[in-house]
Design an enzyme around this catalytic site. Structure first.
Site, PDB file in Angstrom:
ATOM      1  N   GLU A 219       0.816  -1.217   0.000  1.00 32.39           N
ATOM      2  CA  GLU A 219       0.000   0.000   0.000  1.00 32.39           C
ATOM      3  C   GLU A 219       0.850   1.268   0.000  1.00 32.39           C
ATOM      4  O   GLU A 219       1.789   1.423   0.776  1.00 32.39           O
ATOM      5  CB  GLU A 219      -0.956   0.018   1.201  1.00 32.39           C
ATOM      6  CG  GLU A 219      -1.871   1.243   1.178  1.00 32.39           C
ATOM      7  CD  GLU A 219      -3.189   1.042   1.912  1.00 32.39           C
ATOM      8  OE1 GLU A 219      -3.376  -0.011   2.536  1.00 32.39           O
ATOM      9  OE2 GLU A 219      -4.030   1.962   1.831  1.00 32.39           O
TER      10      GLU A 219
ATOM     11  N   PHE B  53      -7.683   8.096  -0.686  1.00 34.54           N
ATOM     12  CA  PHE B  53      -7.457   8.975   0.469  1.00 34.54           C
ATOM     13  C   PHE B  53      -6.004   9.457   0.499  1.00 34.54           C
ATOM     14  O   PHE B  53      -5.731  10.644   0.666  1.00 34.54           O
ATOM     15  CB  PHE B  53      -7.801   8.227   1.770  1.00 34.54           C
ATOM     16  CG  PHE B  53      -7.246   8.870   3.006  1.00 34.54           C
ATOM     17  CD1 PHE B  53      -7.798  10.040   3.511  1.00 34.54           C
ATOM     18  CD2 PHE B  53      -6.152   8.312   3.660  1.00 34.54           C
ATOM     19  CE1 PHE B  53      -7.277  10.636   4.654  1.00 34.54           C
ATOM     20  CE2 PHE B  53      -5.626   8.907   4.801  1.00 34.54           C
ATOM     21  CZ  PHE B  53      -6.183  10.071   5.294  1.00 34.54           C
TER      22      PHE B  53
ATOM     23  N   HIS C  80      -8.111   0.909  -2.916  1.00 36.35           N
ATOM     24  CA  HIS C  80      -8.961   1.340  -1.807  1.00 36.35           C
ATOM     25  C   HIS C  80      -9.603   2.669  -2.201  1.00 36.35           C
ATOM     26  O   HIS C  80      -8.918   3.545  -2.737  1.00 36.35           O
ATOM     27  CB  HIS C  80      -8.131   1.583  -0.528  1.00 36.35           C
ATOM     28  CG  HIS C  80      -7.807   0.335   0.229  1.00 36.35           C
ATOM     29  ND1 HIS C  80      -6.833   0.289   1.189  1.00 36.35           N
ATOM     30  CD2 HIS C  80      -8.353  -0.911   0.175  1.00 36.35           C
ATOM     31  CE1 HIS C  80      -6.786  -0.938   1.700  1.00 36.35           C
ATOM     32  NE2 HIS C  80      -7.682  -1.692   1.095  1.00 36.35           N
TER      33      HIS C  80
ATOM     34  N   GLU D  49     -12.868   1.917   2.014  1.00 38.20           N
ATOM     35  CA  GLU D  49     -12.205   1.864   3.326  1.00 38.20           C
ATOM     36  C   GLU D  49     -12.616   3.092   4.147  1.00 38.20           C
ATOM     37  O   GLU D  49     -11.794   3.926   4.503  1.00 38.20           O
ATOM     38  CB  GLU D  49     -10.680   1.826   3.130  1.00 38.20           C
ATOM     39  CG  GLU D  49      -9.950   1.334   4.344  1.00 38.20           C
ATOM     40  CD  GLU D  49      -8.436   1.376   4.166  1.00 38.20           C
ATOM     41  OE1 GLU D  49      -7.768   0.675   4.907  1.00 38.20           O
ATOM     42  OE2 GLU D  49      -7.930   2.105   3.306  1.00 38.20           O
TER      43      GLU D  49
HETATM   44 MN    MN Z   1      -6.056   1.981   2.426  1.00 36.51          MN
END
Ligand code: MN
Length: 290
Positions: free
Chosen positions: A150, A185, A209, A244
């Site tokens: 990630e 995000f 995500h 998420e």
């Molecule tokens: Mn994430």
């Protein structure tokens, strides 16, 4: 594309009973339930089989996500800490295999949340991370499991902050089951544009995500969902898109995510369900009409 959500939308602890969420997310219209690696790690063989059966019963694909703890930092300069992290990862992969989970997302190349009070050398950290991820990837390959590293923002970790850094990192690792995860995000903070970042990731993109800039469910903020949907189509992305959202303060989840106020409009469980179901309709409409 398959659409899913992370269990923690409804939870204040990472380690919880995931069983109940197969039925719930299925009834809300999702194809995928993302569970926490910490919980999978501590489950018994019987519990893991039970989870697998429950997911099959509701035709839900399970995915897992984790940020390794500091004492399991696989990018540490301390060989003992790296060994502990690799051993943790191997056991987690054993457990994922029993539960029928074929992909793991998150910070499995270091630890999370990062402790910026300590000294660190990014180049050294990167070197140890490459070495550890290669070993973990070989073990994961035995189960047909993919690692999706990630990319997170600078306030949470210093190693992979943007798609370009992550692509360079996985190219150096050079294992077919090591890909990257982009999260809207974090992208909102670090990338020039969503489109450029997704195009940069291209075939290295293994997981996505989605969430608003304040981590509300997609559709309640200013993230450029049309641009994101278009970019995913341009690169031919066919894997999972997992929401998420974090909208409730409290517990370890609230602390780790830094949720210091209620972002749900004081929603009860029924309202949380309605909000995310509505968001799913929105995301499918925007992403599938490209
Ligand atoms: Mn994430």
């Amino acid at each position: 594309m398959k659409f899913g959500t992370y269990f923690a939308y409804w939870e204040s602890e990472w380690d919880t009973d995931y069983l109940q969420y197969c039925k719930k997310v299925s009834s809300l219209g999702f194809d995928v339930l993302e569970v926490g690696g910490a919980g999978i790690y501590s489950m018994t063989e019987e519990e893991l089989r039970e989870l697998r059966q429950e997911a099959e019963k509701y035709e839900i694909k399970l995915t897992a996500c984790i940020g390794l703890s500091k004492d399991c930092d696989v990018s540490s300069v301390d060989a003992d800490v790296r060994a502990k992290g690799i051993a943790f990862m191997k056991r987690l992969l054993d457990h994922m295999h029993i539960a029928g989970i074929d992909r793991l997302s998150g910070i499995t190349h270091s630890y999370w949340p990062f402790d910026y009070t300590q000294e660190f050398d990014k180049a050294v950290m990167r070197r140890f991370a490459v070495q550890s991820v290669r070993e973990i990837a070989d073990y994961a390959a035995g189960y047909g499991i993919t690692l999706n590293l990630e990319v997170v923002n600078r306030f949470e970790h210093p190693l992979l902050n943007c798609a370009a850094e992550a692509v360079s990192f996985v190219k150096e690792i050079d294992k077919p089951n090591v890909k990257i995860l982009l999260d809207t995000f974090h992208m909102n903070i670090e990338e020039d544009t969503f489109r450029d970042a997704f195009l940069c990731a291209g075939s290295y993109l293994g997981h996505v995500h989605i969430g608003e800039a304040n981590r509300k469910v997609p559709g309640k903020g200013h993230i450029a969902w049309d641009e994101i949907g278009q970019a995913l189509h341009e690169i031919g992305y066919e894997e999972c898109v997992v929401m998420e959202p974090f909208v409730k303060e409290g517990g370890i989840v609230g602390r780790d995510i830094h949720v210091w106020r209620d972002l749900s409009g004081n929603a009860d469980e029924k309202k949380l369900d309605e909000d995310i179901a509505e968001s799913l309709v929105f995301v499918k409409k925007v992403f599938e009409n490209k």
